[in-house]
Motif scaffolding. Structure first.
Motif, PDB file in Angstrom:
ATOM      1  N   ALA A   1       0.827  -1.210   0.000  1.00  0.00           N
ATOM      2  CA  ALA A   1       0.000   0.000   0.000  1.00  0.00           C
ATOM      3  C   ALA A   1       0.861   1.259   0.000  1.00  0.00           C
ATOM      4  N   ILE A   2       1.895   1.274   0.819  1.00  0.00           N
ATOM      5  CA  ILE A   2       2.773   2.447   0.909  1.00  0.00           C
ATOM      6  C   ILE A   2       3.478   2.701  -0.419  1.00  0.00           C
ATOM      7  N   PHE A   3       4.024   1.644  -1.025  1.00  0.00           N
ATOM      8  CA  PHE A   3       4.759   1.815  -2.279  1.00  0.00           C
ATOM      9  C   PHE A   3       3.843   2.287  -3.408  1.00  0.00           C
ATOM     10  N   THR A   4       2.628   1.746  -3.470  1.00  0.00           N
ATOM     11  CA  THR A   4       1.710   2.173  -4.539  1.00  0.00           C
ATOM     12  C   THR A   4       1.330   3.643  -4.378  1.00  0.00           C
ATOM     13  N   ILE A   5       1.139   4.087  -3.151  1.00  0.00           N
ATOM     14  CA  ILE A   5       0.787   5.486  -2.910  1.00  0.00           C
ATOM     15  C   ILE A   5       1.967   6.400  -3.237  1.00  0.00           C
ATOM     16  N   VAL A   6       3.140   6.045  -2.756  1.00  0.00           N
ATOM     17  CA  VAL A   6       4.323   6.901  -2.945  1.00  0.00           C
ATOM     18  C   VAL A   6       4.614   7.126  -4.427  1.00  0.00           C
ATOM     19  N   PHE A   7       4.638   6.061  -5.214  1.00  0.00           N
ATOM     20  CA  PHE A   7       4.963   6.213  -6.627  1.00  0.00           C
ATOM     21  C   PHE A   7       3.854   6.912  -7.401  1.00  0.00           C
TER      22      PHE A   7
ATOM     23  N   THR B   1       1.225   3.212  -9.519  1.00  0.00           N
ATOM     24  CA  THR B   1       0.782   2.096  -8.682  1.00  0.00           C
ATOM     25  C   THR B   1       1.474   0.801  -9.090  1.00  0.00           C
ATOM     26  N   LEU B   2       1.515   0.536 -10.388  1.00  0.00           N
ATOM     27  CA  LEU B   2       2.115  -0.705 -10.886  1.00  0.00           C
ATOM     28  C   LEU B   2       3.623  -0.739 -10.642  1.00  0.00           C
TER      29      LEU B   2
ATOM     30  N   PHE C   1      -5.640  -1.206   3.260  1.00  0.00           N
ATOM     31  CA  PHE C   1      -4.628  -0.291   3.795  1.00  0.00           C
ATOM     32  C   PHE C   1      -4.489   0.945   2.914  1.00  0.00           C
ATOM     33  N   ARG C   2      -4.588   0.749   1.604  1.00  0.00           N
ATOM     34  CA  ARG C   2      -4.464   1.910   0.710  1.00  0.00           C
ATOM     35  C   ARG C   2      -5.581   2.907   0.973  1.00  0.00           C
ATOM     36  N   GLU C   3      -6.797   2.418   1.126  1.00  0.00           N
ATOM     37  CA  GLU C   3      -7.912   3.327   1.399  1.00  0.00           C
ATOM     38  C   GLU C   3      -7.739   4.012   2.753  1.00  0.00           C
TER      39      GLU C   3
ATOM     40  N   ALA D   1      -2.983  15.228  -4.530  1.00  0.00           N
ATOM     41  CA  ALA D   1      -3.883  14.651  -3.533  1.00  0.00           C
ATOM     42  C   ALA D   1      -4.845  13.644  -4.140  1.00  0.00           C
ATOM     43  N   ILE D   2      -4.997  13.677  -5.473  1.00  0.00           N
ATOM     44  CA  ILE D   2      -5.862  12.702  -6.143  1.00  0.00           C
ATOM     45  C   ILE D   2      -5.214  11.313  -6.145  1.00  0.00           C
ATOM     46  N   ALA D   3      -3.881  11.277  -6.196  1.00  0.00           N
ATOM     47  CA  ALA D   3      -3.153  10.035  -6.461  1.00  0.00           C
ATOM     48  C   ALA D   3      -3.360   8.913  -5.441  1.00  0.00           C
TER      49      ALA D   3
END
Length: 307
Positions: free
Chosen positions: A70-76, A184-185, A237-239, A258-260
């Motif tokens: 979740a953290i990695f998908t959000i960060v990138f 995300t990918l 976790f992402r949500e 903030a959309i990402a």
């Protein structure tokens, strides 16, 4: 909530907001109602998560892996949208969105309110709610979301300058969900490979884009229960992280960024949060991004599992 109901409440609010005078008392009242509805929605979401035994059963076994995904998908995702707004779209474009008056006010209060609402809901759902009350959580979430979407629509309709803001985006509005998907990918594959997962498996987990109910079921049916559980918990976790991080991302990386974090959820659950943190100008881009990413989930998950 059904997609057509989301459209109905959002665009009904836009129509009403467009018709009433900007100094109308109803607009000021609607802002207070929106904030109250936001607290109710976040607390109900937290209670729903807190009462979900499946999440707790999986936490000990795959909780850390899911959190890292979740953290990695959000960060990138945030990184790509930030650089898109700053470099590709131009500094003036990024500045216009970042300096929206709604973006700069009460960031710390907003973050605190979100955090307390969600955590309180989780604690209440875990330790105090009786089984008889669980059936009321879904209607509470749906009704509060409907109220919020209507309130967001009213604010959009009353903000006449929003059309000028959208002209800044033009065709670039479609680049936002594409870059969020790519970010995300990249994040999910990178952390997945480091944790020992195959590239296709890692990409499939990330391809839920925060839509945990659908992605978990799809992967469980097409691949297996273990990876499906990881996808389910990753997107939960992402949500949850999105709800907490949106005001922080808007403050330090700009309103578009903030959309990402929200991925597919920006068309419904996290849309009111994005409006509060980033202003009315990013609501339509966020809605379109969420709709596109939601459409991609049932396409990309089977695609990557076929690798």
């Amino acid at each position: 909530m059904d997609f057509y109901l989301i459209l109905f409440f959002l665009f009904s609010g836009i129509f009403l907001g467009w018709k009433v005078n900007k100094d109308n008392y109803f607009l000021k009242l609607s802002d207070k109602i929106t904030k109250l509805g936001l607290v109710i929605l976040l607390a109900a979401m937290g209670a729903d998560l807190g009462s979900n035994e499946e999440i707790y059963r999986q936490l000990g076994r795959i909780g850390l892996q899911a959190l890292l995904f979740a953290i990695f998908t959000i960060v990138f995702s945030v990184m790509l949208i930030y650089f898109f707004a700053k470099l590709i779209a131009g500094n003036s474009f990024n500045s216009d969105f970042k300096k929206h008056p709604d973006t700069q006010k009460n960031e710390s209060n907003m973050t605190f309110l979100i955090f307390i609402s969600v955590i309180s809901g989780i604690i209440i759902g875990r330790f105090w709610l009786g089984e008889d009350f669980y059936s009321f959580l879904a209607p509470i979430i749906n009704y509060s979301l409907a109220l919020l979407l209507f309130g967001v629509g009213v604010d959009i309709g009353a903000s006449r300058e929003i059309l000028e803001d959208l002209k800044l985006l033009g065709w670039k509005i479609l680049a936002i969900p594409l870059l969020i998907a790519i970010g995300t990918l990249i994040g999910s594959v990178l952390i997945g490979v480091l944790l020992g997962f195959a590239v296709g498996e890692s990409a499939a987990v990330g391809s839920g884009f925060g839509w945990y109910s659908l992605s978990g079921v799809l992967i469980s049916n097409l691949h297996g229960a273990e990876l499906g559980s990881l996808a389910f918990l990753t997107n939960v976790f992402r949500e949850l992280l999105t709800v907490i991080l949106i005001p922080i991302v808007a403050k330090y990386f700009g309103s578009l960024a903030a959309i990402a974090p929200g991925g597919a959820t920006t068309m419904d659950v996290t849309l009111p949060l994005i409006k509060e943190a980033g202003g009315e100008s990013v609501v339509i881009p966020a809605f379109i991004s969420g709709a596109v990413l939601s459409t991609l989930v049932p396409i990309l998950v089977p695609f990557f599992l076929g690798f």
